[in-house]
Structures are given as structure tokens and as C-alpha cells.
Design an enzyme around this catalytic site. Structure first.
Site, PDB file in Angstrom:
ATOM      1  CB  ALA A  57     -23.255 -24.518 -14.661  1.00  0.00           C
ATOM      2  CB  CYS A  81     -30.662 -23.656 -15.218  1.00  0.00           C
ATOM      3  SG  CYS A  81     -31.523 -22.370 -16.132  1.00  0.00           S
ATOM      4  CB  VAL A  82     -25.828 -21.479 -17.922  1.00  0.00           C
ATOM      5  CG1 VAL A  82     -24.938 -20.241 -17.834  1.00  0.00           C
ATOM      6  CG2 VAL A  82     -25.146 -22.643 -17.212  1.00  0.00           C
ATOM      7  CB  ALA A  86     -25.919  -7.674 -19.897  1.00  0.00           C
ATOM      8  CB  THR A  87     -21.242  -9.916 -19.044  1.00  0.00           C
ATOM      9  OG1 THR A  87     -21.510 -11.080 -18.233  1.00  0.00           O
ATOM     10  CG2 THR A  87     -21.699  -8.668 -18.322  1.00  0.00           C
ATOM     11  CG  HIS A  89     -20.364 -14.926 -16.011  1.00  0.00           C
ATOM     12  ND1 HIS A  89     -19.096 -15.008 -15.502  1.00  0.00           N
ATOM     13  CD2 HIS A  89     -21.152 -15.630 -15.145  1.00  0.00           C
ATOM     14  CE1 HIS A  89     -19.115 -15.727 -14.384  1.00  0.00           C
ATOM     15  NE2 HIS A  89     -20.350 -16.113 -14.157  1.00  0.00           N
ATOM     16  NE  ARG A 128     -35.187 -25.490 -24.708  1.00  0.00           N
ATOM     17  CZ  ARG A 128     -35.942 -24.528 -25.256  1.00  0.00           C
ATOM     18  NH1 ARG A 128     -36.669 -23.717 -24.493  1.00  0.00           N
ATOM     19  NH2 ARG A 128     -35.991 -24.386 -26.575  1.00  0.00           N
TER      20      ARG A 128
HETATM   21  N1  INI Z   1     -23.993 -20.483 -12.657  1.00  0.00           N
HETATM   22  C1  INI Z   1     -25.040 -21.179 -13.118  1.00  0.00           C
HETATM   23  O1  INI Z   1     -25.168 -22.375 -12.842  1.00  0.00           O
HETATM   24  N2  INI Z   1     -25.955 -20.551 -13.924  1.00  0.00           N
HETATM   25  C2  INI Z   1     -25.845 -19.243 -14.270  1.00  0.00           C
HETATM   26  O2  INI Z   1     -26.729 -18.737 -15.015  1.00  0.00           O
HETATM   27  C3  INI Z   1     -24.738 -18.505 -13.794  1.00  0.00           C
HETATM   28  N3  INI Z   1     -24.600 -17.116 -14.132  1.00  0.00           N
HETATM   29  O3  INI Z   1     -25.444 -16.572 -14.861  1.00  0.00           O
HETATM   30  O4  INI Z   1     -23.658 -16.454 -13.725  1.00  0.00           O
HETATM   31  C4  INI Z   1     -23.808 -19.172 -12.958  1.00  0.00           C
HETATM   32  N4  INI Z   1     -22.731 -18.521 -12.477  1.00  0.00           N
HETATM   33  C5  INI Z   1     -21.939 -19.016 -11.357  1.00  0.00           C
HETATM   34  C6  INI Z   1     -20.852 -20.014 -11.785  1.00  0.00           C
HETATM   35  O5  INI Z   1     -21.386 -21.266 -12.150  1.00  0.00           O
HETATM   36  C7  INI Z   1     -19.871 -20.273 -10.633  1.00  0.00           C
HETATM   37  O6  INI Z   1     -20.562 -20.792  -9.537  1.00  0.00           O
HETATM   38  C8  INI Z   1     -19.133 -19.000 -10.195  1.00  0.00           C
HETATM   39  O7  INI Z   1     -18.496 -18.396 -11.306  1.00  0.00           O
HETATM   40  C9  INI Z   1     -18.046 -19.346  -9.127  1.00  0.00           C
HETATM   41  O8  INI Z   1     -17.099 -20.284  -9.625  1.00  0.00           O
END
Ligand code: INI
Length: 162
Positions: A57, A81-82, A86-87, A89, A128
Site C-alpha cells: 500500500a 489491505c493494511v 503489533a507496531t 507500522h 469487507r
Molecule cells: N503493506 C500492505 O499493503 N499491507 C500491510 O498490511 C503491510 N504491513 O502490514 O506491513 C504492508 N507493508 C509493506 C508496505 O506497504 C511497503 O511495501 C514496504 O514498507 C516497502 O516500502
């Protein structure tokens, strides 16, 4: 008399791009299927649908911006989808995706529908993505088509008509 702008949503002769993510593919592929089905149902021809996949994302905004700037599509559907971990991020990835996509829309005038699920749990995402609570990819595709019509109608307005 009140003048109302709410054009019939039709995708005939429109070109639409879907930009989705490889991250959480088991969820996102259902959003993408829902979006493609909706675009076709609303009249967008198969070969007028462009499907691009980015890693996550966080990468959606740059791909959406580059696509919007080509002028090759009338609207873009951003899907992903994100899921909260636990962090912190989650906040950064989801926040940048939403802000980035919104800024592309504001900067380019190309409508971008935001179909990125941001959920606390996998179950909420499943609900969803074509189950209990509908399909947010399909909804985003409908919004994209509707906004093409609305923006076209607004663009055609002149002061003496309003
Ligand atoms: N990217 C997602 O699309 N969904 C997630 O849930 C997710 N998590 O949980 O970390 C996620 N991380 C990767 C991020 O989008 C980048 O691709 C990465 O940080 C490299 O730039």
C-alpha cells in the site's frame, strides 16, 4: 429551481486503471475481482481496463500518480489491505497510502477511488472483501465511474448556466 448534478454512471468508452497490491493478496485479489466485475457491468470494455500490481500500500501513491499523469485513463481504483500489527507500522503505511492517493487526485484532477482496507483484524478484512459486509473493491470501482461522470459534468459548466 435547484440545479442538480448527479449524472447516470456509465463506463461506456471510459478507460479505468486498477492499481492493487501484492501484500495481503489473499484479500486483495477478491477486491480486484469485485472491481473488475463492477467496471465491466457498468460498461467498461475489457481492453479499457488496465491492471497494475505494486508491492504494498505504501507504493500505491507513486504508481497512481505516474498513471494519472499519463492522461491515459479517466479514473483509477486503488486497492489494498493494511492490517494492524503489533507496531505503529500500520499507521504509517495506511496513512501514507490515503494521503498520497488523495494528493494525486487533488494535483491531477483524475478521480482516484480509495479501496484500501485498513482493519484491526484479518476477519474484518475478509468481511469487507466479498463476504458479510460487501466488497469494497466493487464499491470503489462504482465510485470511480460515478466521479468520471460528475467531474465531466462540472467541467462543462459555465457561470451563466449555473
Ligand atoms: N503493506 C500492505 O499493503 N499491507 C500491510 O498490511 C503491510 N504491513 O502490514 O506491513 C504492508 N507493508 C509493506 C508496505 O506497504 C511497503 O511495501 C514496504 O514498507 C516497502 O516500502
Amino acid at each position: 429551481m435547484v440545479k442538480r448534478i448527479h449524472p447516470l454512471a456509465t463506463g461506456t468508452d471510459r478507460r479505468v486503471a486498477i492499481v492493487d497490491t501484492a501484500w495481503n493478496d489473499f484479500i486483495v485479489r477478491n477486491l480486484t475481482e469485485g472491481a473488475i466485475e463492477t467496471l465491466k457491468r457498468q460498461g467498461v470494455a475489457d481492453d479499457h481496463i488496465l491492471h497494475v500490481t505494486v508491492p504494498g500500500a505504501f507504493e500505491l501513491p507513486i504508481a497512481v500518480r505516474q498513471l494519472a499523469e499519463t492522461g491515459a485513463v479517466d479514473a483509477i481504483v486503488a486497492l489494498g489491505c493494511v492490517i494492524r500489527g503489533a507496531t505503529p507500522h500500520f499507521e504509517f503505511v495506511a496513512g501514507e497510502a490515503a494521503k498520497g492517493v488523495a494528493s494525486v487526485m487533488a494535483d491531477t484532477g483524475v478521480p482516484v477511488a480509495f479501496g484500501v482496507l485498513t482493519t484491526d483484524t484479518i476477519d474484518q478484512a475478509i468481511e469487507r472483501a466479498g463476504t458479510k459486509l460487501g466488497n469494497k473493491g466493487a464499491e470503489a470501482a462504482s465510485v470511480a465511474i460515478e466521479m468520471i461522470g460528475t467531474l465531466a459534468a462540472l467541467k462543462g459548466m459555465r457561470r451563466d448556466e449555473s
